[in-house]
Design a protein around this motif. Structure first.
Motif, PDB file in Angstrom:
ATOM      1  N   SER A 107       0.811  -1.220   0.000  1.00 33.76           N
ATOM      2  CA  SER A 107       0.000   0.000   0.000  1.00 33.76           C
ATOM      3  C   SER A 107       0.848   1.276   0.000  1.00 33.76           C
ATOM      4  N   ILE A 108       2.060   1.236   0.557  1.00 32.84           N
ATOM      5  CA  ILE A 108       2.893   2.434   0.556  1.00 32.84           C
ATOM      6  C   ILE A 108       3.793   2.515  -0.668  1.00 32.84           C
ATOM      7  N   GLY A 109       3.955   1.406  -1.360  1.00 30.39           N
ATOM      8  CA  GLY A 109       4.757   1.382  -2.579  1.00 30.39           C
ATOM      9  C   GLY A 109       6.229   1.135  -2.304  1.00 30.39           C
ATOM     10  N   PRO A 110       6.920   0.587  -3.283  1.00 31.86           N
ATOM     11  CA  PRO A 110       8.322   0.216  -3.080  1.00 31.86           C
ATOM     12  C   PRO A 110       9.254   1.415  -2.854  1.00 31.86           C
ATOM     13  N   ARG A 111       8.964   2.546  -3.480  1.00 31.67           N
ATOM     14  CA  ARG A 111       9.826   3.721  -3.317  1.00 31.67           C
ATOM     15  C   ARG A 111       9.764   4.240  -1.874  1.00 31.67           C
ATOM     16  N   THR A 112       8.563   4.357  -1.331  1.00 34.54           N
ATOM     17  CA  THR A 112       8.402   4.809   0.059  1.00 34.54           C
ATOM     18  C   THR A 112       8.991   3.787   1.010  1.00 34.54           C
ATOM     19  N   TRP A 113       8.734   2.506   0.730  1.00 36.49           N
ATOM     20  CA  TRP A 113       9.265   1.440   1.579  1.00 36.49           C
ATOM     21  C   TRP A 113      10.795   1.505   1.617  1.00 36.49           C
ATOM     22  N   ARG A 114      11.409   1.675   0.467  1.00 35.94           N
ATOM     23  CA  ARG A 114      12.881   1.739   0.403  1.00 35.94           C
ATOM     24  C   ARG A 114      13.386   2.979   1.139  1.00 35.94           C
ATOM     25  N   ALA A 115      12.719   4.106   0.928  1.00 32.53           N
ATOM     26  CA  ALA A 115      13.128   5.336   1.619  1.00 32.53           C
ATOM     27  C   ALA A 115      13.033   5.155   3.129  1.00 32.53           C
ATOM     28  N   MET A 116      11.966   4.515   3.574  1.00 39.99           N
ATOM     29  CA  MET A 116      11.831   4.248   5.014  1.00 39.99           C
ATOM     30  C   MET A 116      12.970   3.374   5.514  1.00 39.99           C
ATOM     31  N   HIS A 117      13.364   2.403   4.721  1.00 34.04           N
ATOM     32  CA  HIS A 117      14.406   1.482   5.161  1.00 34.04           C
ATOM     33  C   HIS A 117      15.778   2.134   5.261  1.00 34.04           C
ATOM     34  N   TYR A 118      15.968   3.276   4.632  1.00 31.68           N
ATOM     35  CA  TYR A 118      17.215   4.008   4.837  1.00 31.68           C
ATOM     36  C   TYR A 118      17.312   4.520   6.269  1.00 31.68           C
ATOM     37  N   LEU A 119      16.168   4.632   6.947  1.00 26.65           N
ATOM     38  CA  LEU A 119      16.168   5.025   8.352  1.00 26.65           C
ATOM     39  C   LEU A 119      16.813   3.960   9.244  1.00 26.65           C
ATOM     40  N   THR A 120      16.984   2.763   8.710  1.00 27.89           N
ATOM     41  CA  THR A 120      17.616   1.690   9.474  1.00 27.89           C
ATOM     42  C   THR A 120      18.990   2.122   9.968  1.00 27.89           C
ATOM     43  N   PHE A 121      19.740   2.827   9.127  1.00 25.12           N
ATOM     44  CA  PHE A 121      21.086   3.240   9.515  1.00 25.12           C
ATOM     45  C   PHE A 121      21.036   4.222  10.681  1.00 25.12           C
ATOM     46  N   LEU A 122      20.112   5.163  10.623  1.00 26.65           N
ATOM     47  CA  LEU A 122      19.927   6.112  11.716  1.00 26.65           C
ATOM     48  C   LEU A 122      19.498   5.372  12.982  1.00 26.65           C
ATOM     49  N   THR A 123      18.536   4.479  12.831  1.00 29.79           N
ATOM     50  CA  THR A 123      18.023   3.725  13.973  1.00 29.79           C
ATOM     51  C   THR A 123      19.122   2.900  14.618  1.00 29.79           C
ATOM     52  N   TYR A 124      19.877   2.185  13.808  1.00 26.65           N
ATOM     53  CA  TYR A 124      20.964   1.359  14.329  1.00 26.65           C
ATOM     54  C   TYR A 124      21.963   2.229  15.094  1.00 26.65           C
ATOM     55  N   GLY A 125      22.314   3.360  14.514  1.00 26.84           N
ATOM     56  CA  GLY A 125      23.252   4.266  15.177  1.00 26.84           C
ATOM     57  C   GLY A 125      22.712   4.781  16.506  1.00 26.84           C
TER      58      GLY A 125
END
Length: 171
Positions: A107-125
């Motif tokens: 429902s959010i689409g692959p582009r939004t999903w991928r952009a959200m997953h870039y937050l993984t680096f911030l979250t991990y840090g």
């Protein structure tokens, strides 16, 4: 119990992050099926979230820190090291949002999903900083070695991912 759950939660987050990088670089392609790779990533992420939640909730019984439910739920509201604890709380909420994206990807689409997953680096840090600044075991050599070793793996996999974007694997 809180320290143990926090360390296990961190290691599960590290495993989920590392596995996500391995899968996204296609290193595991052909070694494991796509459904297995996705299921493992989701399982590791959900497990990390569960242990992080347990890590926080157990603090309600800690008479030294004296956290109440508001201190657990609201970022930066803790009486103990509010800034550093708040980073961990924000990390928890970001992990929850990333996990939710697994289930809303269509429902959010692959582009939004991928952009959200870039937050993984911030979250991990954020979680690493939280662990190093609030963890009572952070000064112990084995814990420091754990953070250094796991962090080095994430840095290596991130660089590998960056330098292999767009490259085709030899058949």
């Amino acid at each position: 119990m809180s320290r143990g759950a926090g360390l296990v939660g961190y290691l599960l987050l590290w495993a989920a992050t590392a596995w996500g990088l391995v899968v996204s670089t296609k290193v595991a392609k052909g070694l494991v099926s796509a459904p297995f790779a996705t299921s493992l990533h989701q399982f590791l992420s959900l497990s990390a979230l569960a242990f992080a939640g347990f890590h926080a909730l157990v603090l309600l019984g800690d008479h030294y820190i004296n956290f109440n439910l508001a201190n657990i739920i609201y970022p930066f509201a803790a009486s103990y090291r509010p800034g550093w604890v708040g980073l961990g709380q924000l990390g928890f909420y970001l992990i929850a949002a990333l996990i939710l994206s697994f289930y809303t990807r269509k429902s959010i689409g692959p582009r939004t999903w991928r952009a959200m997953h870039y937050l993984t680096f911030l979250t991990y840090g954020m979680v690493v900083v939280h662990g190093l600044t609030t963890g009572t075991d952070a000064s112990a050599l084995p814990v420091q070695a754990m953070y250094l070793g796991t962090g080095a793996v994430i840095v290596f996999l991130t660089y590998y991912r960056l330098f292999t974007i767009g490259q085709k694997r030899p058949s």
